[in-house]
Design a protein around this motif. Structure first.
Motif, short mmCIF file in Angstrom:
data_model
loop_
_atom_site.label_atom_id
_atom_site.label_comp_id
_atom_site.label_asym_id
_atom_site.label_seq_id
_atom_site.Cartn_x
_atom_site.Cartn_y
_atom_site.Cartn_z
N LYS A 101 0.76 -1.24 0.02
CA LYS A 101 0.29 -0.02 -0.10
C LYS A 101 0.98 1.33 0.08
O LYS A 101 1.53 1.48 1.00
CB LYS A 101 -0.97 0.07 1.22
N GLY A 102 0.82 2.09 -1.10
CA GLY A 102 1.51 3.33 -1.12
C GLY A 102 2.78 3.17 -1.88
O GLY A 102 3.47 4.05 -1.99
N GLY A 103 3.34 1.86 -2.10
CA GLY A 103 4.78 1.84 -2.85
C GLY A 103 5.17 0.74 -2.89
O GLY A 103 4.45 -0.25 -3.21
N LYS A 143 8.10 -2.78 -1.55
CA LYS A 143 9.29 -3.27 -0.65
C LYS A 143 10.33 -3.67 -1.60
O LYS A 143 9.93 -4.69 -2.43
CB LYS A 143 8.81 -4.45 0.19
N PHE A 184 -2.23 2.29 -10.79
CA PHE A 184 -1.43 1.70 -10.13
C PHE A 184 -0.46 1.24 -11.20
O PHE A 184 -0.69 1.15 -12.42
CB PHE A 184 -2.38 0.29 -9.88
#
Length: 306
Positions: free
Chosen positions: A163-165, A167, A201
């Motif tokens: 969410k938001g970016g 890893k 997205f």
């Protein structure tokens, strides 16, 4: 990609961009997260071109068996293992040293539960179930171990959308030894191709293949690039008084030290907390902006935008 100049033509088959559309005959095609065997074959041919004719291969997380099948097909000495064989890659000893290439294809963190079919005593050791910081520390530790056992280390990892970016394993893990190349690998037949996304997205359709040379020797030492450190920063500490005042005066009808003070109080309160002389600092900053030509004095203590 055939239209990209230099892609797999005059430079040969291994460049900083690779694409393997067909996963090939190597490994179990039904094993989620399996990688295409041609990736390892390309690395082997690179080593052979650099004088290592029969590279000794190690893969401690062999998963669907790709590395095993490639090494066997090329008649290369190899050792493989996996948590499904009871091998804990983080804590158990590697089975030999003096490898020419250790292939590390880490679990897709939280995306695939590799431990679901494992005995309970092994489920807690599976890297895919670790929290992110623990996972990155484990990845770095395994990278160190690989470098201590092998002349070259190849790490194949992807970024994961959250969410938001994202890893990003490759960004945060320790880099063991000298980076030879950071190769971008195009993903084919990934889960993202089968989903319909809404909004803006950005699907992830690439992976990272990093090749490191360790200059392995028993009893030797090696420099590594340690993982990035997470820390909070004080944003206002990176905004100068001059920038803060310029930002404030854009919204003011009348520019005076008092109106600027109120604007700073609203927009950059930390700056007031970190100075004992805010009024003097504001007056000095207004004088600097006047000298720059950004503002001009109309009457004593009153300015307008130039």
């Amino acid at each position: 990609m055939k239209n990209i100049q230099g892609y797999q033509d005059q430079f040969g088959e291994l460049t900083t961009l690779i694409s393997v559309p067909e996963r090939g005959k190597f490994g179990n095609a039904n094993y989620r997260g399996n990688y295409a065997g041609e990736v390892l074959a390309k690395l082997v041919r690179f080593l052979q071109a650099n004088g290592i004719q029969r590279p000794y291969i190690y893969d401690p997380m062999v998963g669907g068996g790709t590395s095993r099948d490639v090494a066997a097909a090329l008649q290369l000495p190899h050792i493989v293992d996996d948590i499904h064989n009871g091998f804990d890659v983080v804590n158990d000893d590697f089975h030999d040293s003096g490898f020419d290439l250790t292939m590390l294809h880490y679990p897709y963190w939280k995306m695939i539960d590799y431990a679901a079919d494992l005995p309970k005593e092994l489920q807690g050791k599976d890297m895919s179930r670790m929290e992110w910081r623990e996972f990155i520390e484990a990845v770095s530790h395994v990278n160190y171990k690989a470098a201590a056992h092998s002349r070259y280390v190849a790490v194949l990892v992807g970024d994961m959308a959250v969410k938001g970016g994202i890893k990003s394993i490759q960004r945060e893990m320790a880099w063991p030894g000298q980076p030879v190349r950071h190769i971008i690998k195009v993903q084919h037949n990934a889960m993202s191709y089968r989903k319909q996304y809404t909004g803006k997205f950005i699907p992830i359709v690439t992976e990272h293949l990093l090749l490191f040379r360790t200059d392995y020797r028993q009893g030797g030492e090696m420099w590594i690039l340690v993982p990035a450190q997470y820390k909070k920063i004080d944003i206002d500490a990176y905004v100068t008084w001059k920038t803060a005042v310029k930002n404030v005066i854009k919204q003011l009808g009348e520019i005076t030290p008092a109106t600027v003070f109120e604007g700073i109080k609203q927009r950059f309160p930390v700056k007031l907390q970190k100075t004992n002389t805010p009024e003097a600092t504001i007056r000095k900053t207004l004088q600097q902006l006047e000298a720059d030509g950004s503002i001009r004095r109309t009457t004593r203590g009153i300015y307008e935008v130039a």
